[in-house]
Design an enzyme around this catalytic site. Structure first.
Site, PDB file in Angstrom:
ATOM      1  N   SER A 146      -3.189  10.815  19.435  1.00  0.00           N
ATOM      2  CA  SER A 146      -3.655   9.492  19.005  1.00  0.00           C
ATOM      3  C   SER A 146      -4.742   9.682  17.953  1.00  0.00           C
ATOM      4  CB  SER A 146      -4.247   8.776  20.221  1.00  0.00           C
ATOM      5  OG  SER A 146      -4.954   7.624  19.830  1.00  0.00           O
ATOM      6  N   TYR A 159     -10.174   8.843  27.608  1.00  0.00           N
ATOM      7  CA  TYR A 159      -8.910   8.843  26.850  1.00  0.00           C
ATOM      8  C   TYR A 159      -9.087   9.670  25.575  1.00  0.00           C
ATOM      9  CZ  TYR A 159      -4.813   7.014  24.346  1.00  0.00           C
ATOM     10  OH  TYR A 159      -3.639   6.895  23.649  1.00  0.00           O
TER      11      TYR A 159
END
Ligand code: NDP
Length: 240
Positions: A146, A159
């Protein structure tokens, strides 16, 4: 090479293939001729992806498994080997989000879920599946990271840590496996319109879609053998 089906005869495992980005990747690789092996925890959603692939004339096989449980991935790898005798592509896509609170409020069990899925799960999948590729002296591993693995993400520190970790894991494993003729790449998309990330207030017509990520994965696995693209960052053309 058949240009319409450049992946004909190949086998591609996609984790988290029941919905979102993983389902789009599985559909795209099947469209390009690969047999897509669909992994995830929920049999019903995996079956939905398999039906969509079959309806479009592609081939898919479902193997339900949880990427946080090593023996389930080892079982999946054994089944791939006994059924197909080969594995050409492994897409480590399964992941969970966590964007609700600052790190000091995050519960330890939530930290464990995020890190165990997004980072340890990729290690487990590589541990289980890479030996098939090493034996064949061929393969492509793609990890879905990501832009949160490149930037700061307030209220998403665990995350972000999992994705920064995944990037480091990918660069290192790429060096470990290139001598085995296995190409390891990481794809880092910005916010994609799926169930995973909050996108209130964003214009869905401008947001990245799962198919944008699938397109990048298809490019990676159809790259000519002499070279490989080790990292792709994906941004929407217009800010949503
Ligand atoms: P979704 O929540 O839509 O899908 C996640 C998939 O992962 C589901 O199929 C889920 O299936 C599977 N999964 C979750 N936990 C496990 C587990 N323990 N074992 C096996 N499968 C599991 O998310 P996205 O499609 O958006 O995300 C896919 C990947 O893309 C993730 O790695 C995410 O971090 C990354 N990404 C997403 C972005 C976004 O904005 N959406 C942006 C950048 C990267 P099931 O629950 O049935 O197991």
């Amino acid at each position: 090479m058949d240009t319409a089906s450049p992946l004909a005869g190949q086998v591609a495992v996609v984790t988290g293939a029941g919905r979102g980005i993983g389902a789009a990747i599985a559909r795209k690789l099947a469209q390009r001729g690969a047999t897509a092996v669909l992994c995830g925890r929920t049999q019903a959603t995996l079956d939905e992806t398999a039906h969509a692939i079959a309806d479009a004339g592609g081939k898919a096989e479902v193997i339900a498994c949880d990427v946080t449980v090593l023996h389930q991935l080892e079982y999946a790898a054994a089944r791939v080997e006994s059924t197909f005798g080969r594995l050409d592509i492994l897409v480590n896509n399964a992941g969970v989000g966590g964007f609700k609170e600052p790190l000091h409020n995050l519960l330890p069990e939530d930290w464990d879920t995020i890190l165990n899925t997004n980072l340890r799960g990729v290690y487990y999948a590589i541990r289980a599946f890479a030996p098939l590729m090493i034996r064949a002296y061929s393969g492509h591993i793609i990890n879905i990271s990501s832009l949160a693995g490149k930037n700061a993400l307030p209220n998403g520190a665990a995350y972000a840590a999992s994705k920064w970790g995944l990037n480091g894991l990918t660069y290192s494993v790429a060096e470990e496996l290139r001598g085995h003729n296995i190409r390891v790449s990481v794809v880092c998309p910005g916010s994609v319109e799926t169930e995973l990330s909050p996108h209130a207030g964003k214009d869905p017509n401008k947001m990245l879609q799962p198919d944008d990520v699938a397109h990048a994965v298809a490019m990676l696995v159809t790259q000519e053998p002499r070279s490989f693209v080790s990292e792709i960052l994906i941004r929407p053309t217009q800010k949503p």
